[in-house]
Design a protein around this motif. Sequence first.
Motif, short mmCIF file in Angstrom:
data_model
loop_
_atom_site.label_atom_id
_atom_site.label_comp_id
_atom_site.label_asym_id
_atom_site.label_seq_id
_atom_site.Cartn_x
_atom_site.Cartn_y
_atom_site.Cartn_z
N HIS A 51 0.77 -1.11 0.03
CA HIS A 51 0.02 -0.22 -0.10
C HIS A 51 0.78 1.28 -0.10
CE1 HIS A 51 0.60 0.46 4.26
NE2 HIS A 51 0.12 1.70 4.38
N GLN A 52 2.21 0.85 -0.02
CA GLN A 52 2.99 2.30 0.11
C GLN A 52 3.62 2.53 -1.33
OE1 GLN A 52 5.78 2.44 3.31
NE2 GLN A 52 4.52 0.90 4.39
N LEU A 53 3.14 1.56 -2.23
CA LEU A 53 3.80 1.95 -3.63
C LEU A 53 2.77 2.54 -4.46
CD1 LEU A 53 5.28 -2.12 -3.87
CD2 LEU A 53 6.60 0.30 -3.50
N SER A 54 2.98 2.84 -5.67
CA SER A 54 2.09 3.24 -6.78
C SER A 54 0.95 2.27 -6.98
CB SER A 54 2.58 3.89 -7.65
OG SER A 54 3.11 2.71 -8.52
N ILE A 55 -0.35 2.69 -7.49
CA ILE A 55 -1.09 1.63 -7.96
C ILE A 55 -0.44 0.77 -9.16
CG2 ILE A 55 -2.28 2.95 -9.48
CD1 ILE A 55 -3.77 0.13 -7.13
N ILE A 56 0.23 1.54 -9.86
CA ILE A 56 0.88 0.87 -11.19
C ILE A 56 1.57 -0.41 -10.53
CG2 ILE A 56 2.24 0.88 -13.01
CD1 ILE A 56 1.22 3.98 -13.41
N ASP A 57 2.54 0.18 -9.44
CA ASP A 57 3.51 -0.97 -8.96
C ASP A 57 2.44 -2.34 -8.34
OD1 ASP A 57 5.83 0.31 -9.89
OD2 ASP A 57 5.97 1.33 -7.82
N ALA A 58 1.59 -1.89 -7.71
CA ALA A 58 0.74 -2.96 -7.08
C ALA A 58 0.17 -3.87 -8.22
CB ALA A 58 -0.23 -2.42 -6.43
N VAL A 59 -0.51 -3.39 -9.26
CA VAL A 59 -0.66 -4.24 -10.29
C VAL A 59 0.28 -4.87 -10.96
CG1 VAL A 59 -2.01 -3.87 -12.65
CG2 VAL A 59 -2.86 -2.55 -10.69
N ASN A 60 1.44 -4.35 -11.30
CA ASN A 60 2.40 -5.18 -11.90
C ASN A 60 2.87 -6.18 -10.91
OD1 ASN A 60 2.83 -3.28 -13.94
ND2 ASN A 60 4.50 -2.13 -12.93
N ASP A 61 2.95 -5.86 -9.63
CA ASP A 61 3.06 -7.14 -8.64
C ASP A 61 2.06 -8.37 -8.54
OD1 ASP A 61 5.68 -5.73 -8.06
OD2 ASP A 61 4.71 -4.89 -6.15
N LEU A 62 0.74 -7.82 -8.82
CA LEU A 62 -0.30 -8.89 -8.79
C LEU A 62 0.01 -9.72 -10.00
CD1 LEU A 62 -3.15 -6.61 -7.60
CD2 LEU A 62 -2.48 -8.63 -6.66
N THR A 63 0.30 -8.86 -11.27
CA THR A 63 0.41 -9.71 -12.51
C THR A 63 1.51 -10.68 -12.28
OG1 THR A 63 -0.45 -7.78 -13.83
CG2 THR A 63 0.96 -9.38 -14.93
N GLN A 64 2.66 -10.47 -11.65
CA GLN A 64 3.94 -11.29 -11.61
C GLN A 64 3.23 -12.47 -10.65
OE1 GLN A 64 6.44 -11.27 -13.67
NE2 GLN A 64 6.56 -13.38 -12.66
N VAL A 65 2.84 -12.09 -9.54
CA VAL A 65 2.29 -13.19 -8.63
C VAL A 65 1.46 -14.25 -9.32
CG1 VAL A 65 0.77 -13.72 -6.51
CG2 VAL A 65 2.85 -11.73 -6.67
N CYS A 66 0.56 -13.68 -10.00
CA CYS A 66 -0.61 -14.53 -10.62
C CYS A 66 0.13 -15.40 -12.04
CB CYS A 66 -1.74 -13.95 -11.12
SG CYS A 66 -2.82 -12.98 -10.02
N ARG A 67 1.15 -14.59 -12.54
CA ARG A 67 1.97 -15.66 -13.50
C ARG A 67 2.76 -16.76 -12.93
NH1 ARG A 67 3.62 -10.63 -17.31
NH2 ARG A 67 1.68 -10.33 -18.43
#
Length: 73
Positions: A51-67
């Motif tokens: 929650h301290q990162l940008s929303i773009i970073d959060a979506v990128n992280d979510l994408t990688q986790v799911c991949r």
Amino acid sequence: MDKDQQNRITYTVYCINAFAERYRLTAKQAFAYLDRFGGMAFLEDCYEAEHQLSIIDAVNDLTQVCRNQGGKL
């Protein structure tokens, strides 16, 4: 419900909606995908850092986790 729980819920909903927008999904589809491939657990487990990162970073992280868990988006 305390303030921390409210903040976590608000942040999670915001992330789901941002993920949905990026991949042109409905919020319901995004939630189902994130739940299936570990994104929801990631948001819960890593809230303090994410929650301290940008929303773009959060979506990128979510994408990688799911991949990493077999997701194809």
